[in-house]
Every structure is written in structure tokens, then in C-alpha cells.
Motif scaffolding. Structure first.
Motif, PDB file in Angstrom:
ATOM      1  N   LYS A   1      -6.203   9.536   4.307  1.00 17.64           N
ATOM      2  CA  LYS A   1      -5.935   9.181   3.321  1.00 17.64           C
ATOM      3  C   LYS A   1      -7.294   7.867   2.376  1.00 17.64           C
ATOM      4  CE  LYS A   1      -1.603   9.120   4.794  1.00 17.64           C
ATOM      5  NZ  LYS A   1       0.274   8.459   4.975  1.00 17.64           N
TER       6      LYS A   1
ATOM      7  N   VAL B   1       2.014   0.923   9.505  1.00 13.02           N
ATOM      8  CA  VAL B   1       1.158   0.724   9.668  1.00 13.02           C
ATOM      9  C   VAL B   1       0.482  -0.989   9.122  1.00 13.02           C
ATOM     10  CG1 VAL B   1       1.680  -0.447   6.587  1.00 13.02           C
ATOM     11  CG2 VAL B   1      -0.495   1.019   6.832  1.00 13.02           C
TER      12      VAL B   1
ATOM     13  N   SER C   1      -7.479   4.753   3.855  1.00 14.43           N
ATOM     14  CA  SER C   1      -6.508   4.365   5.908  1.00 14.43           C
ATOM     15  C   SER C   1      -6.590   5.343   6.170  1.00 14.43           C
ATOM     16  CB  SER C   1      -4.497   4.366   4.984  1.00 14.43           C
ATOM     17  OG  SER C   1      -4.212   4.442   6.417  1.00 14.43           O
TER      18      SER C   1
ATOM     19  N   ALA D   1      -8.793  -1.878   5.101  1.00  9.48           N
ATOM     20  CA  ALA D   1      -8.258  -0.917   5.065  1.00  9.48           C
ATOM     21  C   ALA D   1      -6.466  -1.000   5.569  1.00  9.48           C
ATOM     22  CB  ALA D   1      -9.359  -0.317   6.056  1.00  9.48           C
ATOM     23  N   TYR D   2      -6.558  -0.301   6.054  1.00 13.91           N
ATOM     24  CA  TYR D   2      -5.025   0.477   6.704  1.00 13.91           C
ATOM     25  C   TYR D   2      -5.058   1.299   8.405  1.00 13.91           C
ATOM     26  CZ  TYR D   2      -3.790  -1.580   2.585  1.00 13.91           C
ATOM     27  OH  TYR D   2      -3.706  -3.076   1.335  1.00 13.91           O
TER      28      TYR D   2
ATOM     29  N   THR E   1      -2.837  -3.869   8.193  1.00 14.41           N
ATOM     30  CA  THR E   1      -3.714  -3.637   7.518  1.00 14.41           C
ATOM     31  C   THR E   1      -4.793  -4.730   8.475  1.00 14.41           C
ATOM     32  OG1 THR E   1      -2.244  -4.612   5.432  1.00 14.41           O
ATOM     33  CG2 THR E   1      -4.488  -5.457   5.408  1.00 14.41           C
TER      34      THR E   1
ATOM     35  N   ALA F   1       1.341  -1.267   0.100  1.00 17.92           N
ATOM     36  CA  ALA F   1      -0.332   0.081   0.197  1.00 17.92           C
ATOM     37  C   ALA F   1       0.772   1.202   0.062  1.00 17.92           C
ATOM     38  CB  ALA F   1      -0.635  -0.008   1.398  1.00 17.92           C
TER      39      ALA F   1
ATOM     40  N   THR G   1      -9.636   2.163  -1.645  1.00 13.42           N
ATOM     41  CA  THR G   1      -9.037   1.678  -0.704  1.00 13.42           C
ATOM     42  C   THR G   1      -8.719   3.062   0.795  1.00 13.42           C
ATOM     43  OG1 THR G   1      -7.194   0.388  -1.620  1.00 13.42           O
ATOM     44  CG2 THR G   1      -6.726   0.447   0.261  1.00 13.42           C
TER      45      THR G   1
ATOM     46  N   GLU H   1      -2.479   3.334   9.991  1.00  9.48           N
ATOM     47  CA  GLU H   1      -1.030   4.370  10.671  1.00  9.48           C
ATOM     48  C   GLU H   1      -0.632   4.459  11.821  1.00  9.48           C
ATOM     49  OE1 GLU H   1       0.068   6.822   7.463  1.00  9.48           O
ATOM     50  OE2 GLU H   1      -1.946   6.441   6.106  1.00  9.48           O
TER      51      GLU H   1
ATOM     52  N   ALA I   1     -12.382   1.088  10.902  1.00 15.80           N
ATOM     53  CA  ALA I   1     -11.420   1.157   9.392  1.00 15.80           C
ATOM     54  C   ALA I   1     -12.184   0.540   9.243  1.00 15.80           C
ATOM     55  CB  ALA I   1      -9.873   0.399   9.866  1.00 15.80           C
TER      56      ALA I   1
ATOM     57  N   LEU J   1      -0.162   5.024   0.742  1.00 11.50           N
ATOM     58  CA  LEU J   1       0.522   5.952   1.993  1.00 11.50           C
ATOM     59  C   LEU J   1       1.620   7.440   2.008  1.00 11.50           C
ATOM     60  CD1 LEU J   1       1.847   2.264   4.020  1.00 11.50           C
ATOM     61  CD2 LEU J   1      -0.351   3.673   4.112  1.00 11.50           C
TER      62      LEU J   1
END
Length: 214
Positions: free
Chosen positions: A101, A158, A110, A148-149, A160, A76, A108, A151, A130, A80
Motif C-alpha cells: 500500500k 499494524v 505499508s 513505514a507500517y 509503525t 494511518a 507513506t 500490517e 519496511a 490502511l
């Protein structure tokens, strides 16, 4: 409509969500904002001549650069480091909120946390948040969003969040909790969550000291 933050609070402690809604004056501290801003500067922070000593990072500069080096190898990385959109208000079917993000080509999302990551995965309230953001993006884009991520920029990490059946169930549970609150929910007793809660002094939750436990 519930917000992503509402659902995270409901997953953490419904009573906390009750006080937050009642006060309606929650503001993100500047220290938290400063830590989150790191997530939008990864390429600059990874530069050999960057002055990491002056940044609000939670590890040594050497470790931070190593972590960012690993981050560059992450699938990702484009999302990022160069997201299509930042600080995006997403309006889903059941919840709305800010996604830090967003990648529009392959939908996707984040989210950025100023805190510390757990040993593995993400904290349960962050997982709910998320999932909420991913579902809202899916609703807006009309496309499936499978992950989704989250961080942790002060650590250069990061994680997942796969939208598994179990995680979706936790999201629905938090959504039901958030919708059902029309008065103070039951108190939580002897829970470590209370220690860091900004509403502890007025909540009335009973906690015991280490001395009393011994």
C-alpha cells in the motif's frame, strides 16, 4: 539490484538468501496470499454482519472486531483502508520490490505480513524490509519518508517502523550482506530460525534436538 525480500532474507539468514537466489523458484503459498488479502478488506471485515468464522484470522471473531475497531483510530487508517495505490513496484537507488500500500499525498508505505506480530514492534527482517520500501518510495517521490507500517491482518494489527538511525544501519548491513553473497555463507548452528526454513533439509546446518541438549 537487491529486492526487498532479498534484504529481509539477508537480515534473517544470509544462507537462506543464497539458496533462494540459487533456486530462483520461490513462490508465495496460496495460504499466505489468502491471509494477506485480509489487509485489503478491513472495512468489510469490520462490518457487524461479516462472517469472520470463514476467514483465515488468528484470533476469535470478537477479538478481531475489537482490533479492527482500534485500527480505525490509527493515524494511518486512510492508508490502511483506502490506499492511493496497491501492489506497487518501487524502484529505489539500492533496492526494488513490491509495496502493498502507498499513500502518495504524504508519501507513506505499508507492507503486509501473513504472520504473527511480536509483543512489540516488528520482527527484525520485516523492519529491514519496511525501511527498504520507505527509502525506495523516498527515492521515487523525491520527498522524505520518515516511517513505514507493517500490517498483520490475521490479527487486525499494524505496527509503525520509524526510520531511526539504528534501523537504517540494520538496512545498510543487510544490503551489504546481500551484495557480498557469491557462494554459500557460513552455516548457522543451533539456531531456532532453522526450524521453519524451507531450505533446512538441504542447507547442512547443524541443529541439536531437545534430547541432546538435555
Amino acid at each position: 539490484m537487491s529486492t526487498f525480500a532479498d534484504l529481509a532474507a539477508a537480515a534473517y539468514c544470509p544462507r537462506k538468501l543464497y539458496y533462494r537466489r540459487r533456486d530462483d523458484e520461490f513462490e508465495i503459498p496460496e495460504t499466505v496470499r489468502a491471509k494477506r488479502r485480509l489487509a485489503f478488506r478491513y472495512p468489510d471485515l469490520a462490518a457487524p454482519d461479516s462472517d469472520l468464522a470463514s476467514e483465515p484470522i488468528a484470533v476469535t471473531p470478537t477479538q478481531y472486531r475489537a482490533n479492527l475497531g482500534c485500527l480505525r483510530e490509527h493515524d494511518a487508517w486512510e492508508l490502511l483502508a483506502q490506499p492511493d495505490r496497491t501492489e506497487v513496484l518501487l524502484e529505489g537507488k539500492d533496492a526494488r520490490g513490491i509495496a502493498h500500500k502507498v499513500d502518495d499525498e504524504t508519501p507513506t508505505v505499508s507492507l503486509v505480513s501473513a504472520g504473527e506480530p511480536p509483543e512489540e514492534g516488528v520482527w527484525a527482517p520485516q523492519s529491514v524490509r519496511a525501511v527498504a520500501a520507505a527509502k525506495a518510495l523516498a527515492w521515487e517521490s523525491g520527498e522524505s519518508v520518515e516511517r513505514a507500517y507493517v500490517e498483520y491482518p490475521t490479527h487486525g494489527r499494524v505496527r509503525t517502523v520509524e526510520l531511526t538511525t539504528r534501523k537504517k544501519a540494520r538496512y545498510r548491513e543487510a544490503l551489504a550482506r546481500a551484495r557480498s553473497i557469491d557462494g554459500p555463507p557460513s552455516r548457522i548452528e543451533n539456531d531456532a530460525k532453522c526450524d521453519a526454513c524451507e531450505y533446512r533439509s538441504r542447507c547442512g546446518t547443524k541443529t541439536r534436538s531437545l534430547r541432546s541438549l538435555l
